[in-house]
Write a protein that holds these residues in place. Structure first.
Motif, PDB file in Angstrom:
ATOM      1  N   LEU B  10       0.834  -1.199   0.000  1.00 22.11           N
ATOM      2  CA  LEU B  10       0.000   0.000   0.000  1.00 22.11           C
ATOM      3  C   LEU B  10       0.872   1.254   0.000  1.00 22.11           C
ATOM      4  CD1 LEU B  10      -2.702   1.524   0.387  1.00 22.11           C
ATOM      5  CD2 LEU B  10      -2.438   1.175   2.831  1.00 22.11           C
ATOM      6  N   ARG B  11       1.870   1.208   0.897  1.00 21.83           N
ATOM      7  CA  ARG B  11       2.765   2.345   1.043  1.00 21.83           C
ATOM      8  C   ARG B  11       3.474   2.669  -0.278  1.00 21.83           C
ATOM      9  NH1 ARG B  11       5.413   5.087   5.178  1.00 21.83           N
ATOM     10  NH2 ARG B  11       3.804   4.388   6.585  1.00 21.83           N
ATOM     11  N   ILE B  14       1.052   4.367  -2.741  1.00 20.53           N
ATOM     12  CA  ILE B  14       0.818   5.776  -2.423  1.00 20.53           C
ATOM     13  C   ILE B  14       2.016   6.601  -2.847  1.00 20.53           C
ATOM     14  CG2 ILE B  14       0.437   7.414  -0.552  1.00 20.53           C
ATOM     15  CD1 ILE B  14      -1.086   5.239   0.922  1.00 20.53           C
ATOM     16  N   ARG B  15       3.223   6.064  -2.585  1.00 19.86           N
ATOM     17  CA  ARG B  15       4.423   6.783  -2.996  1.00 19.86           C
ATOM     18  C   ARG B  15       4.449   6.976  -4.506  1.00 19.86           C
ATOM     19  NH1 ARG B  15       8.149   3.859   0.581  1.00 19.86           N
ATOM     20  NH2 ARG B  15       8.015   5.172   2.422  1.00 19.86           N
ATOM     21  N   ARG B  18       2.076   9.593  -5.524  1.00 12.15           N
ATOM     22  CA  ARG B  18       2.514  10.934  -5.150  1.00 12.15           C
ATOM     23  C   ARG B  18       3.669  11.419  -6.016  1.00 12.15           C
ATOM     24  NH1 ARG B  18       1.772  13.616  -0.711  1.00 12.15           N
ATOM     25  NH2 ARG B  18       3.969  13.912  -0.230  1.00 12.15           N
ATOM     26  N   GLU B  26      -0.536   9.872 -13.270  1.00 10.29           N
ATOM     27  CA  GLU B  26      -1.287   9.328 -12.136  1.00 10.29           C
ATOM     28  C   GLU B  26      -2.321   8.329 -12.617  1.00 10.29           C
ATOM     29  OE1 GLU B  26      -2.803  12.087  -8.929  1.00 10.29           O
ATOM     30  OE2 GLU B  26      -4.697  11.115  -9.449  1.00 10.29           O
ATOM     31  N   ALA B  54      -7.551  -1.802   0.861  1.00 12.11           N
ATOM     32  CA  ALA B  54      -6.982  -0.543   1.338  1.00 12.11           C
ATOM     33  C   ALA B  54      -6.527   0.318   0.170  1.00 12.11           C
ATOM     34  CB  ALA B  54      -5.820  -0.827   2.276  1.00 12.11           C
ATOM     35  N   MET B  57      -9.458   1.878  -1.496  1.00 11.83           N
ATOM     36  CA  MET B  57     -10.004   3.026  -0.765  1.00 11.83           C
ATOM     37  C   MET B  57      -9.212   4.283  -1.088  1.00 11.83           C
ATOM     38  SD  MET B  57     -11.194   1.728   2.943  1.00 11.83           S
ATOM     39  CE  MET B  57     -10.141   0.376   3.304  1.00 11.83           C
ATOM     40  N   PHE B  58      -7.900   4.114  -1.188  1.00 11.90           N
ATOM     41  CA  PHE B  58      -7.089   5.288  -1.517  1.00 11.90           C
ATOM     42  C   PHE B  58      -7.421   5.781  -2.930  1.00 11.90           C
ATOM     43  CE2 PHE B  58      -3.337   7.665  -2.758  1.00 11.90           C
ATOM     44  CZ  PHE B  58      -3.110   8.422  -1.623  1.00 11.90           C
ATOM     45  N   HIS B  60     -10.151   5.336  -4.474  1.00 13.06           N
ATOM     46  CA  HIS B  60     -11.493   5.908  -4.404  1.00 13.06           C
ATOM     47  C   HIS B  60     -11.425   7.372  -3.950  1.00 13.06           C
ATOM     48  CE1 HIS B  60     -15.832   5.954  -3.540  1.00 13.06           C
ATOM     49  NE2 HIS B  60     -15.512   6.635  -2.459  1.00 13.06           N
ATOM     50  N   MET B  61     -10.553   7.616  -2.990  1.00 15.94           N
ATOM     51  CA  MET B  61     -10.448   8.969  -2.456  1.00 15.94           C
ATOM     52  C   MET B  61      -9.937   9.937  -3.514  1.00 15.94           C
ATOM     53  SD  MET B  61      -9.339   9.562   1.461  1.00 15.94           S
ATOM     54  CE  MET B  61      -7.699   9.056   1.206  1.00 15.94           C
ATOM     55  N   ILE B  87     -11.000  -3.766   8.279  1.00 12.19           N
ATOM     56  CA  ILE B  87     -10.805  -3.099   6.993  1.00 12.19           C
ATOM     57  C   ILE B  87     -12.044  -3.290   6.106  1.00 12.19           C
ATOM     58  CG2 ILE B  87      -9.650  -4.962   5.743  1.00 12.19           C
ATOM     59  CD1 ILE B  87      -7.962  -1.781   5.544  1.00 12.19           C
ATOM     60  N   LEU B  90     -14.594  -0.752   7.089  1.00 18.97           N
ATOM     61  CA  LEU B  90     -14.168   0.577   6.644  1.00 18.97           C
ATOM     62  C   LEU B  90     -14.459   0.746   5.153  1.00 18.97           C
ATOM     63  CD1 LEU B  90     -12.845   3.218   7.384  1.00 18.97           C
ATOM     64  CD2 LEU B  90     -10.634   2.225   6.821  1.00 18.97           C
ATOM     65  N   LEU B  94     -16.924   3.327   3.149  1.00 22.44           N
ATOM     66  CA  LEU B  94     -16.302   4.291   2.247  1.00 22.44           C
ATOM     67  C   LEU B  94     -16.784   4.120   0.810  1.00 22.44           C
ATOM     68  CD1 LEU B  94     -14.289   6.267   3.354  1.00 22.44           C
ATOM     69  CD2 LEU B  94     -12.472   4.943   2.276  1.00 22.44           C
ATOM     70  N   LEU B  95     -16.863   2.871   0.373  1.00 21.27           N
ATOM     71  CA  LEU B  95     -17.139   2.626  -1.045  1.00 21.27           C
ATOM     72  C   LEU B  95     -18.627   2.540  -1.335  1.00 21.27           C
ATOM     73  CD1 LEU B  95     -14.453  -0.078  -1.883  1.00 21.27           C
ATOM     74  CD2 LEU B  95     -14.236   2.385  -1.891  1.00 21.27           C
TER      75      LEU B  95
END
Lengths: 161, 864
Positions: B10-11, B14-15, B18, B26, B54, B57-58, B60-61, B87, B90, B94-95
């Protein structure tokens, strides 16, 4: 009640959204677009309330992050400011002087914290200590499950070697 | 765990996201991740399901579609471990939202989790349910949640309480099940449970009157005691905010007390002391304290009257209002708006401060303050307040001008003490912010100007001056152009000077200049240009010396690409060129516009109507009755939403002069009966307004002798061959004179007829009031027996108002040897849209026997 919670960065990036009233996916992105336009453009000395589509949006800025909550006309705006601060303080305690990167990489944790502060758009708990305690219990349960899984994995690995 | 898995952490994702420099990059990263997640879903990968969710969800955001992951949430929720469930829930929140069908599939898992032995899993399920439950789920799971209100751990009780709020909001019928368990929660010591319990209680009271009654009786004293203990509690670090113990609980208790005290003197009485204590003792140097004071003030305002407390509350608001903190001022304004119904005098005292807030640099505060000022205006302070607001209009920023203008106009219309003031103020507003003035506002202004005959000269000169300095405000230009067209002669002759005025010298060609510049302005829209053309036509008759020049200006638009302008140009040119003899009659000043009709029309669309001064009942010299005033208003009404053309003779000429862009007016009725058509035209052409004018006789003739269908054909031909129309006019010119009708006459009808009785209705209308019809009914006995105890009753549907005058008698001689007459007055609020309809019942005695006759009248003339 609180209809939704938004965390928007100064650049307009969404860091957290939580919807307590039904908004379709389309409406959600429209709301975010509209509100970030309004909130980000307000000057620093102005009041923290914006009237918006018959609701009121209370926002508060912490460093580069805007915390926004949308409430009904009849709700207490000043209290919502305190709720936002309450949430931020808990984030701070949990992460240890929180910064935006914490909320990006651990966004799910931010959600878990919010779920201990608000449910159904209503305020849940005024004791920060209680919330932190609950969260660490949850986290340790996750850790335990992970360790168990690892040890089982190791056992299987040893057996099948 | 799975060495063959190729997924990133996940990390790392995200990196990677970003690190993207552009949106396209993206999208590419997200697409790749989504593809991997889909593949994993298809393979039913167990190990990385939670990580994939997870990631989703990111994603989705960030705003990408993620519906394909919804089922994964369900699978995670159904798995046994806490981390997966956590999870999964959550993701669910969220979704998904409550309107998605998928949600139904989760009900069973949630039910199992609500009964789980692990209380943290119960907590997860409660939280998810509270945040997204739908009505169906609420029904299915309410018993579980109700049971959990008594769970041993307080953290579950508080979650269950909030979850219950969601349930009773979705299904109010379930409220009564919760009343008893909640009463127990109110006695708790744990703050979380108490806060949520009080909140649930408040919401229960909102949806269920029984709950309100119950809590008011059983819990008011207990809640007052809880609040007192809280207010007097020693320092408690766990709950302390700025020296106050748990302001959140304070506020919720105050809110519930408000609900309980409202409308109940006893309950209000029992909370007076504690409210006074909160209002006086709470520290107001920090936000938390102010939040409590704010809530307390609202409670004091809402519960049953206690003079002393209210003074205290208003004083707190006064203090808030002078606070330097914008937030505090904002809430003060907000609360004063609610206080105004309680104590208007007290709020008036702060008028000066509130007026200052209208000019604040903060848009939110300005908006609040403006709303409040609007409520504060009354007859006695309207002049100074309006002056302040109009002055501010000059300097206010563009975003705010729209709101401000609307409010100022509304205030001016509602409270104007006299016409000259009204006109003055409106001119100022038009000059400053004419572009923000709504159409109906300047329409109303034109109506008022038209009614103020002594101010015509003054107004047209003032407008002329204003237009010379600012020509940027569209609606100012329109009103000015209209007035110059109508009253151009007064502009030049300086007639009707008021003492306050400076004389100005305007030549005829100056007047034409200014109208010409309006037509040539690039910013002018079609409506303005059309109005300017009409004004020119009118001026060509008022100023014969400029006639040639006006013709040149009009002719310039002969080739206009806009059909409307082209047509007008051609038609007006013909009138100026070929029809000198009827021109002056055609372009007479408009008869006075009917304020009542216009006011009535606006009333339906606007809360604030023009003040209709009763003294100006319009009377036209030659007796053209007033129902025709309505089309005149339409003439001004430039809106494009006009109904389909009606096929009566009136429309054609209305086209000729009408400002209505689509070629018909709202048929307010008059032009549907053959004779009334004449009146419309008379008014349109403004012929009726001057008595004994020789040449006006020719025009009515055209109209009355023109068969109804002929002009329509003519109007179709108008554009192709403009001369066609002129021929029509020419040909009909020298017909014999015919006296103007005395009002639109409606045929009498036989409203009711039976073997023994006949009822005939005669109709008439009062001038200036087309909605109201006077009906005179006369009853004739057709039988050979005398009717005694004769009673007539009538009933009408809701959109009508019926007033019955007493009958002329109660016995009706046999065989038509006499009549009973009775007058009725019917007001049709849907005039022009719906016809009259009436049900009647007639009771009488023949030889001592009761007879009852009933019937319905559907054959009223259509346009009453």
């Amino acid at each position: 009640m609180i209809h939704f919670v938004l965390l928007i960065s100064r650049q307009g990036k969404v860091r957290l959204t939580k919807w307590y009233s039904p908004y379709s996916q389309k409406e959600r992105s429209k709301v975010i677009r509209e509100l970030s336009g309004i909130v980000l453009n307000r000057g620093p000395k102005l009041c923290n309330f914006v009237e918006w589509r018959g609701h009121r949006v209370v926002y508060r800025r912490y460093a580069g992050l805007y915390f926004c909550m949308c409430i009904d006309e009849a709700d207490n705006e000043l209290e919502v400011l305190d709720i936002i601060h309450h949430f931020v303080e808990i984030l701070d305690r949990y992460f240890g002087s929180v910064c935006e990167l914490d909320l990006i990489f651990n966004f799910h944790k931010a959600y878990y914290i919010l779920d201990e502060v608000l449910i159904a758009g209503e305020f849940q708990e005024s004791s920060k200590r209680t919330i932190i305690r609950l969260l660490s219990t949850h986290d340790s349960m996750v850790e335990m499950a992970k360790e168990e899984a690892t040890s089982i994995g190791n056992m299987i690995a040893q057996v099948t070697k | 765990m799975n060495p063959f898995s190729s997924g990133t952490r996940l990390r790392d994702m995200i990196r990677a996201i970003r690190a993207c420099k552009t949106a396209a990059e993206e999208r590419a990263v997200v697409r790749k991740e989504c593809a991997a997640i889909r593949a994993a879903i298809n393979e039913n990968d167990q190990d990385y399901r939670h990580r994939n969710l997870a990631k989703l969800m990111f994603i989705h955001m960030l705003g990408y579609p993620t519906h394909f992951g919804q089922m994964e949430c369900l699978k995670l929720i159904a798995s046994p471990g806490f981390p997966e469930k956590r999870i999964g829930y959550l993701g669910l929140m969220l979704l998904l939202d409550e309107r998605q069908e998928v949600l139904m599939l989760v009900t069973n898992s949630v039910k199992q989790d609500l009964n789980h032995t692990n209380q943290y899993i119960v907590g997860l399920a409660l939280c998810a349910l509270g945040n997204i439950c739908s009505a169906e789920m609420a029904r299915d799971l309410a018993p579980e949640v109700e049971r959990l209100l008594q769970f041993r751990d307080p953290n579950i009780r508080k979650k269950a309480a909030l979850c219950s709020i969601r349930i009773i909001k979705k299904v109010p019928d379930l409220a009564e099940n919760f009343i008893n368990p909640v009463a127990a929660l109110l006695k708790e010591k744990h703050h979380g449970v108490l806060i949520t319990g009080v909140q649930l209680c408040t919401d229960l009271c909102k949806v269920s009157p029984e709950a309100l009654e119950y809590f008011r009786k059983k819990c008011t004293d207990g809640l007052v005691r809880t609040l007192r203990d809280l207010v007097n509690s020693p320092y408690a670090p766990e709950y302390d905010i700025a020296g106050i113990t748990d302001p959140f609980l304070h506020i919720r208790l105050l809110k519930l007390l408000r609900v309980l005290g409202r409308g109940d003197a006893d309950a209000s009485d029992s909370m007076n002391d504690i409210l006074a204590q909160v209002a006086t003792k709470t520290e107001s140097n920090k936000n938390a304290g102010n939040a409590i004071l704010y809530e307390c003030v609202e409670t004091i305002m809402s519960i049953e009257d206690n003079g002393g407390l209210r003074v205290l509350a208003i004083n707190i608001l006064g203090r808030f209002l002078s606070n330097r903190d914008n937030n505090i001022r904002y809430v003060a304004l907000n609360m004063l708006m609610r206080a105004i119904t309680v104590d208007a005098q007290a709020v008036q005292r702060h008028r000066a401060t509130i007026l200052e807030c209208v000019k604040d640099s903060d848009a939110s505060i300005r908006k609040r303050a403006l709303e409040l000022v609007y409520l504060l205006v009354n007859e006695s302070n309207v002049k100074p307040l309006t002056k302040e607001l109009v002055d501010y209009l000059e300097v206010s920023d563009q975003d705010f001008k729209g709101d401000l203008t609307a409010k100022v106009c509304s205030i001016i219309e509602k409270f104007s003490p006299e016409k000259s003031w009204y006109i003055d103020q409106m001119l100022k507003v038009l000059t400053e912010a004419g572009n923000f003035v709504k159409d109906e506002v300047w329409h109303a202004l034109v109506v008022v100007i038209s009614n103020a005959s002594d101010l015509h000269g003054y107004t047209v000169r003032a407008l002329f001056r204003a237009l010379q300095t600012t020509a940027e405000q569209e609606s100012l230009v329109r009103v000015a152009v209209w007035c110059i067209g109508e009253y151009g002669d007064l502009l030049v002759s300086n007639a009707g000077m008021l003492n306050v005025e400076d004389p100005i010298t305007v030549t005829e060609s100056d007047a034409v200049d200014i109208v010409e510049s309006a037509i040539k302005r690039h910013a002018s829209d079609l409506t303005t240009k059309s109005m300017a053309l009409i004004a020119l036509l009118k001026l060509s008759s008022r100023f014969p010396s400029c006639s040639g020049r006006i013709k040149d200006i009009v002719v310039q638009h002969k080739g206009s690409l806009v059909l409307e302008l082209q047509q007008r140009s051609l038609e007006f040119n013909s009138i100026i060129e070929k029809h000198q003899n009827i021109r002056s009659a055609l372009v007479e000043r408009m008869p006075v516009l009917d304020e009542a009709t216009f006011g009535g029309r606006r009333a339906s669309s606007l809360p604030n109507t023009v003040s209709t001064s009763s003294g100006t009942a319009v009377k036209l010299p030659n007796g053209v009755a007033k129902p025709s005033a309505a089309p005149l208003v339409d003439l001004l009404d430039l809106s494009d939403d006009v109904p389909a053309p009606s096929s009566s003779g009136g429309d054609f000429l209305q086209d000729l002069l009408g400002v209505n862009l689509p070629p018909a007016t709202q048929s307010e009725g008059t032009n549907q009966t053959p004779k009334a058509g004449t009146d419309v035209l008379l008014d349109l052409l403004s012929i009726g307004s001057t008595p004994a004018q020789d040449n006006n006789l020719s025009t009515p003739d055209i109209l009355s002798s023109g068969q109804d269908n002929k002009p329509i054909i003519a109007s179709l031909d108008l554009l192709a061959a403009p001369s066609n129309m002129m021929d029509l006019l020419d040909g009909l010119g020298p017909a014999p004179p015919k006296p103007a009708e005395n009002g639109p006459a409606y045929p009498s009808i036989v409203a009711f007829e039976s073997s023994s009785l006949r009822l005939t209705f005669n109709f008439s209308k009062q001038p200036g009031n087309p909605q109201t019809t006077m009906i005179s009914g006369s009853f004739t006995n057709l039988s050979s027996n005398l009717f005694t105890d004769f009673v007539f009753q009538a009933a009408v549907p809701k959109f009508l108002q019926l007033h019955l005058d007493p009958a002329s008698g109660n016995s009706l001689p046999a065989s038509g040897n006499g009549t009973i007459t009775q007058s009725l007055k019917v007001t049709n609020s849907q005039h022009g849209k719906k016809p009259l309809v009436m049900r009647l019942r007639i009771a009488y005695k023949v030889d001592g026997k009761d007879v009852l006759e009933e019937g319905q009248i559907n054959n009223f003339p259509r346009d009453l």
